[in-house]
Write a protein that holds these residues in place. Structure first.
Motif, PDB file in Angstrom:
ATOM      1  N   ALA A   1       0.878  -1.269   0.140  1.00 11.04           N
ATOM      2  CA  ALA A   1      -0.063  -0.138   0.185  1.00 11.04           C
ATOM      3  C   ALA A   1       0.638   1.563   0.332  1.00 11.04           C
ATOM      4  N   TRP A   2       2.384   1.721   0.496  1.00 11.27           N
ATOM      5  CA  TRP A   2       2.496   2.675   1.363  1.00 11.27           C
ATOM      6  C   TRP A   2       3.565   3.092  -0.450  1.00 11.27           C
ATOM      7  N   ALA A   3       3.832   1.520  -0.910  1.00 16.66           N
ATOM      8  CA  ALA A   3       4.766   1.554  -2.516  1.00 16.66           C
ATOM      9  C   ALA A   3       4.007   2.446  -3.669  1.00 16.66           C
ATOM     10  N   LEU A   4       2.685   1.665  -3.546  1.00 11.94           N
ATOM     11  CA  LEU A   4       1.418   2.028  -4.658  1.00 11.94           C
ATOM     12  C   LEU A   4       1.360   4.161  -3.869  1.00 11.94           C
ATOM     13  N   SER A   5       0.895   4.141  -3.018  1.00  9.18           N
ATOM     14  CA  SER A   5       0.552   5.563  -2.208  1.00  9.18           C
ATOM     15  C   SER A   5       1.571   6.447  -2.563  1.00  9.18           C
ATOM     16  N   LEU A   6       2.878   6.059  -2.658  1.00 15.10           N
ATOM     17  CA  LEU A   6       3.931   6.745  -2.865  1.00 15.10           C
ATOM     18  C   LEU A   6       4.321   6.919  -4.579  1.00 15.10           C
ATOM     19  N   ILE A   7       3.985   6.432  -5.377  1.00 12.26           N
ATOM     20  CA  ILE A   7       3.874   6.411  -6.454  1.00 12.26           C
ATOM     21  C   ILE A   7       2.771   7.338  -6.886  1.00 12.26           C
ATOM     22  N   GLU A   8       1.935   7.255  -6.357  1.00 11.19           N
ATOM     23  CA  GLU A   8       0.665   8.275  -6.921  1.00 11.19           C
ATOM     24  C   GLU A   8       0.834   9.334  -6.676  1.00 11.19           C
ATOM     25  N   ARG A   9       1.547   9.709  -5.603  1.00 12.58           N
ATOM     26  CA  ARG A   9       2.256  11.118  -5.046  1.00 12.58           C
ATOM     27  C   ARG A   9       2.848  11.670  -6.321  1.00 12.58           C
ATOM     28  N   LEU A  10       4.226  10.856  -6.235  1.00 12.82           N
ATOM     29  CA  LEU A  10       5.619  11.031  -7.025  1.00 12.82           C
ATOM     30  C   LEU A  10       4.986  11.182  -8.519  1.00 12.82           C
ATOM     31  N   SER A  11       3.698  10.346  -9.074  1.00 16.24           N
ATOM     32  CA  SER A  11       3.123  10.912 -10.349  1.00 16.24           C
ATOM     33  C   SER A  11       2.785  12.213 -10.727  1.00 16.24           C
ATOM     34  N   TYR A  12       1.444  12.458  -9.063  1.00 17.63           N
ATOM     35  CA  TYR A  12       1.044  13.873  -9.163  1.00 17.63           C
ATOM     36  C   TYR A  12       2.356  15.295  -9.367  1.00 17.63           C
ATOM     37  N   TYR A  13       2.758  14.846  -8.072  1.00 13.60           N
ATOM     38  CA  TYR A  13       3.839  16.339  -7.678  1.00 13.60           C
ATOM     39  C   TYR A  13       5.086  16.435  -8.812  1.00 13.60           C
ATOM     40  N   ARG A  14       5.101  15.469  -9.492  1.00 14.61           N
ATOM     41  CA  ARG A  14       6.884  15.284  -9.881  1.00 14.61           C
ATOM     42  C   ARG A  14       6.568  15.055 -11.525  1.00 14.61           C
ATOM     43  N   GLY A  15       5.655  13.229 -11.614  1.00 15.46           N
ATOM     44  CA  GLY A  15       5.185  13.853 -12.999  1.00 15.46           C
ATOM     45  C   GLY A  15       6.552  12.303 -13.421  1.00 15.46           C
ATOM     46  N   GLY A  16       6.601  12.548 -14.811  1.00 15.90           N
ATOM     47  CA  GLY A  16       7.362  11.629 -15.306  1.00 15.90           C
ATOM     48  C   GLY A  16       7.583  10.312 -15.007  1.00 15.90           C
ATOM     49  N   CYS A  17       8.205   9.336 -15.140  1.00 13.93           N
ATOM     50  CA  CYS A  17       8.344   8.375 -15.280  1.00 13.93           C
ATOM     51  C   CYS A  17       8.420   7.552 -13.917  1.00 13.93           C
ATOM     52  N   VAL A  18       7.650   6.593 -13.567  1.00 13.94           N
ATOM     53  CA  VAL A  18       8.039   6.038 -11.981  1.00 13.94           C
ATOM     54  C   VAL A  18       8.198   4.502 -11.943  1.00 13.94           C
ATOM     55  N   ILE A  19       9.876   4.298 -11.705  1.00 14.25           N
ATOM     56  CA  ILE A  19       9.695   2.972 -12.001  1.00 14.25           C
ATOM     57  C   ILE A  19      10.254   2.078 -10.213  1.00 14.25           C
ATOM     58  N   CYS A  20       9.684   0.991  -9.977  1.00 17.07           N
ATOM     59  CA  CYS A  20       9.546   0.194  -8.874  1.00 17.07           C
ATOM     60  C   CYS A  20      10.286  -1.013  -8.857  1.00 17.07           C
ATOM     61  N   ILE A  21      11.979  -1.444  -8.882  1.00 18.29           N
ATOM     62  CA  ILE A  21      12.028  -2.083  -8.879  1.00 18.29           C
ATOM     63  C   ILE A  21      12.079  -3.598  -7.658  1.00 18.29           C
ATOM     64  N   ASP A  22      10.875  -4.608  -7.861  1.00 15.29           N
ATOM     65  CA  ASP A  22      10.734  -5.599  -7.167  1.00 15.29           C
ATOM     66  C   ASP A  22      11.145  -6.316  -7.133  1.00 15.29           C
ATOM     67  N   TYR A  23      11.620  -7.000  -5.522  1.00 20.17           N
ATOM     68  CA  TYR A  23      13.025  -8.214  -5.978  1.00 20.17           C
ATOM     69  C   TYR A  23      12.016  -8.673  -4.593  1.00 20.17           C
ATOM     70  N   SER A  24      11.082  -9.089  -4.550  1.00 16.34           N
ATOM     71  CA  SER A  24       9.799  -9.222  -3.563  1.00 16.34           C
ATOM     72  C   SER A  24      10.255 -10.949  -3.395  1.00 16.34           C
ATOM     73  N   VAL A  25      10.509 -11.935  -4.301  1.00 14.67           N
ATOM     74  CA  VAL A  25      11.068 -13.153  -3.947  1.00 14.67           C
ATOM     75  C   VAL A  25      12.147 -13.019  -2.913  1.00 14.67           C
ATOM     76  N   VAL A  26      13.386 -12.311  -3.403  1.00 15.32           N
ATOM     77  CA  VAL A  26      14.468 -12.517  -2.659  1.00 15.32           C
ATOM     78  C   VAL A  26      14.223 -11.594  -0.803  1.00 15.32           C
ATOM     79  N   ALA A  27      12.927 -10.923  -0.733  1.00 15.10           N
ATOM     80  CA  ALA A  27      12.323 -10.564  -0.024  1.00 15.10           C
ATOM     81  C   ALA A  27      11.350 -11.277   0.925  1.00 15.10           C
ATOM     82  N   SER A  28      11.262 -12.673   0.625  1.00 18.12           N
ATOM     83  CA  SER A  28      10.541 -12.718   1.382  1.00 18.12           C
ATOM     84  C   SER A  28      11.144 -13.824   2.711  1.00 18.12           C
TER      85      SER A  28
END
Length: 341
Positions: free
Chosen positions: A108-135
């Motif tokens: 939830a926090w990642a999606l919220s941050l992506i939304e805020r960055l998209s609104y205030y900063r614009g441009g391209c937002v890229i999330c790098i997901d390494y959840s398999v290793v992090a699990s």
């Protein structure tokens, strides 16, 4: 001589860790692990290192967002990305988001941050997901720190080869992701310097008390601190923003037990986009500091900063409140300052 050097390093680590009872046992465990890793790595062959990197990278994903819409998801092992389907252009601003332990880009926090960055900063937002290793366990994730650093650096270098400009770049990391953001930024130097990097309660266990100059990670690096048990005590960013009680505890933990002071950091950071978090003009008397306090003007607020003011560096103390959105008004801040005088 090598054996003596390793033994001497472990003795120094043990001595420093005993100063702080909260971190001592946990950090000792990971500090010794890192020493063992360093000795072992000297015997690793290049082929073995490449295989480990491949094993991690093939489970990682690179998720692209444009205008707060997920446009593309691809394997991190690709050495080139077909950006035509992502809606992203190399001339865009770009933001990189790195999550922590037992987390992913779907949190939830990642999606919220992506939304805020998209609104205030614009441009391209890229999330790098390494959840398999992090699990898996934190120790397991910790052993992959260097591998993940290399893999994420490779992904960003691929973007640079496609024309993305580091001067238009921003990177955010939470907890373990904060340590990764710093390490990745430092690994890209001297050829590439990310314009700005923000971290939230960068992980301490396994990393403290080893001195790292996090300010070398990017042109402008600001780090938010919120907990004494999971956050780092290495305050070497251009700005170290001490949230709540000296950056060690948040009053709102009483109503947000599931988050704790550590987890509250990222919620507070996201709230800074929409709510003013006012800073104190001086170091609170109850807060001990090794670093100089920043000289800040009246009414100064912290958070994501599009145009970084390089004149404001050092430690910045920002009290937080019991309830959402966790900020204090100017009046509350003034009363707090009078009470602490």
């Amino acid at each position: 001589m090598q054996l003596f050097s390793i033994f001497h390093s472990i003795l120094i680590v043990c001595f420093v860790l005993l100063i702080d009872g909260t971190h001592s046992k946990l950090n000792l465990r990971y500090a010794i692990l890192r020493q063992k890793q360093a000795a072992k790595s000297q015997n690793d062959t290049l082929a073995y290192q490449q295989r480990i990197k491949y094993d991690a990278q093939k489970t990682m994903k690179v998720v692209f967002y444009k205008n707060n819409t997920k446009t593309m998801e691809t394997s991190a092992y690709d050495d080139a990305y077909d950006l035509s389907g992502s809606g992203c252009s190399p001339s865009d601003k770009f933001a990189i988001v790195l999550h922590g332990w037992i987390q992913s880009c779907s949190d939830a926090w990642a999606l919220s941050l992506i939304e805020r960055l998209s609104y205030y900063r614009g441009g391209c937002v890229i999330c790098i997901d390494y959840s398999v290793v992090a699990s898996s366990s934190y120790m397991w994730l910790y052993t992959y720190f260097d591998v993940l650093t290399g893999a994420i650096s490779s992904i960003i270098l691929t973007l640079f080869r496609q024309g993305f400009d580091p001067k238009r770049g921003y990177m955010f990391g939470f907890s373990f992701g904060g340590q990764l953001a710093s390490a990745v930024g430092r690994s890209l130097r001297p050829h590439h310097i990310i314009e700005s990097i923000d971290t939230c309660d960068m992980a301490g266990p396994g990393f403290d008390p080893i001195a790292v100059d996090h300010s070398k990670a990017g042109k402008h690096v600001q780090c938010f601190h919120s907990s004494r048990d999971k956050g780092t005590f290495v305050y070497s960013c251009h700005r170290n923003i001490m949230l709540g009680s000296c950056g060690l505890k948040q009053p709102s933990v009483a109503s947000q037990l599931h988050l704790g002071s550590h987890g509250l950091c990222v919620d507070i950071y996201i709230n800074t986009f929409d709510y003013p978090f006012y800073a104190l003009n001086s170091t609170p008397p109850e807060c001990f500091t090794w670093q100089k306090a920043a000289r800040i003007p009246d009414g100064y607020t912290v958070g994501y900063e599009e145009n970084f003011d390089s004149q404001i560096t050092g430690q910045i103390f920002v009290p937080t409140s019991l309830h959402y959105p966790y900020n204090l008004s100017k009046k509350q801040l003034k009363l707090l300052a009078i009470g602490g005088a």
